[in-house]
Write a protein that holds these residues in place. Structure first.
Motif: not given
Length: 476
Positions: A46-60, A424-431
């Motif tokens: 979903i993040g790839v489809a809408f160009g959304a980072p983890v911080s936004q898809t977390a709202w799902l 908060a832990s991942f930010g833009e990417r799940a490292s």
């Protein structure tokens, strides 16, 4: 084995739990967990489809649990007053509508709205199931719910097994939208089963006095919603600029307390709840247990996809051992009446699993991920059953639905904290570094869970017997 009634000759009570109720009870109670587990493997696509980072898809994730945390105790209270059937039918119909909205969503905002609808739509399933267990105990004159409660717990674990794998399959076949479309046939089946099998129960005697407005504490529900909504919004995105949210929470909490202490028919009877320390401790355990559980479900899954390189399907496969072990643990410990041993097993299991999580890197062998999932299966199966049994025994029988709803509310508060901690832990990417940071938070929650359990002496007297009775500090 069929249960035999112990009623005296001439007693009109009927023997045995009505097994026809089990299919709608089980389906209704799993609508929420199946959406929880499916979305775990759909977040990255979903993040790839809408160009959304983890911080936004977390709202799902947060949107569904925010709606459910608000709705479950409210719907549970309405079930206590008016019976489960009509609330079950209304809520599960919303699940189908949410499925349509999610399938056709043109952007992330509409998709989040669909998850909100799903949250409200899944509110009735679990409180209705618990209320039906209680009403069947009253009808038959027996209070031996352990078998049915274990069935509900195992059903939820089974769905959790299917969820990630099913989500991966659906995404592979029809894209992430198919994970929302699945709700349409599920809702249709749930509504049909509810109409055919759920009893037409009359309203309680309390609900029968006066009209709806006199029996449903609408101001109390509104203040409760304001309190919880502002609190959860703050927890989901901790930042100094949102200082006004905890202020609103405190103000709403004060208003809610004053209202409930004066109301003739309070939404939540604070005098009864405040005097029930064992039940309050159970709610606290649920909160910290689900911080650990959901942080693993969402955070670890995203890490396996983004840093470890697994596809959504294979990320779902890695989760399966956790749920299989959870089923086995639920069935095994469900044969024992006490809850203390289950809680201690779950507490220790959480701590061991979090410690193992800290050892993983992107270079770890796949068997290490599977081993972690196996260890996490122990608290997954033990905690959910113990918490469910505790509430059944500790709650006021006339408020079984709302008490069960509050259990889920505290669980979803834990999920909100887990979602915020993950973002908060991942930010833009799940490292990997972010995953380790998340594991430390989970470990702290696991230690707190164990401490709350160890110091609670009342747990030694809480028991749900398979063939006899339920006992607790309040009843013994």
């Amino acid at each position: 084995m069929t249960e035999q009634s112990t009623a005296a000759p001439g007693d009109t009570r009927k023997a045995g739990f009505d097994r026809r109720l089990l299919p709608p009870m089980m389906l209704g109670s799993v609508l929420n967990p199946i959406n929880s587990t499916i979305i775990a493997v759909a977040l990255v696509p979903i993040g790839v489809a809408f160009g959304a980072p983890v911080s936004q898809t977390a709202w799902l994730v947060s949107a569904l649990y925010l709606a459910t945390a608000l709705g479950q105790p409210i719907v549970g209270r309405l079930i206590d007053l008016f019976g489960p059937r009509r609330l079950f039918l209304l809520s599960t119909s919303l699940v189908g509508i949410a499925g349509v909205v999610g399938t056709l969503a043109p952007n992330l905002g509409v998709l989040i709205a669909a998850r909100v609808l799903l949250g409200f739509g899944t509110c009735a399933g679990y409180p209705a199931a618990m209320a039906l267990v209680r009403s069947e105990a009253e009808r038959t004159g027996q209070d031996s719910p352990a078998g049915v409660l274990t069935t509900l717990a195992v059903t939820n674990q089974t769905i959790a097994v299917v969820g990630p794998l099913l989500g991966g399959l659906l995404i592979g076949l029809g894209g992430w939208r198919s994970t929302f479309a699945l709700n349409i046939p599920l809702a249709v089946v749930a509504v049909v089963l509810g109409r055919l099998r759920l009893p037409e129960q009359p309203p309680t005697r309390t609900a029968g006095r006066g009209g709806l407005a006199s029996q449903v504490d609408l101001p109390g529900m509104g203040l409760f919603a304001a309190m919880l909504f502002s609190l959860l919004l703050f927890l989901m995105n901790l930042r100094p600029g949102d200082w006004y949210l905890p202020v609103i929470t405190v103000a709403a909490a004060v208003g809610f307390t004053l209202r409930e202490l004066r109301a003739k028919t309070p939404f939540i009877d604070l005098r009864v709840l405040g005097g029930n320390a064992p039940l309050l401790a159970t709610y606290g355990r649920a909160l910290v247990a689900y911080i650990v559980s959901y942080a693993f479900l969402y955070g670890f899954t995203q890490w396996t996809e983004e840093s470890y390189g697994l596809s959504p399907f294979h990320a779902g496969l890695v989760q399966i051992p956790m749920f299989l072990v959870g089923i086995g643990v639920s069935v095994t410990v469900g044969r024992r009446g006490g809850v203390l041993g289950k809680l201690l097993l779950g507490g220790v299991g959480q701590i061991v699993a979090c410690a193992l999580m800290l050892t993983l890197t992107a270079a770890s062998p796949i068997w290490a991920l599977v081993l972690l999932a196996v260890v996490f299966g122990v608290p997954q199966g033990s905690n959910s059953l113990a918490l469910q049994n505790s509430v059944y025994v500790q709650a006021d029988p006339e408020r079984t639905g709302s008490s069960a709803g509050l259990l889920r509310t505290f669980a979803y508060m834990g999920s909100m904290i887990a979602s915020s901690a993950t973002a908060a832990s991942f930010g833009e990417r799940a490292s990997t570094e972010g995953m380790h940071h998340l594991a430390w938070i989970m470990l702290g929650a696991g230690v707190l869970y164990l401490l709350i359990t160890v110091v609670d002496r009342s747990l030694r007297r809480v028991s749900v017997d398979r063939a006899g009775s339920s006992s607790s500090p309040a009843s013994s």
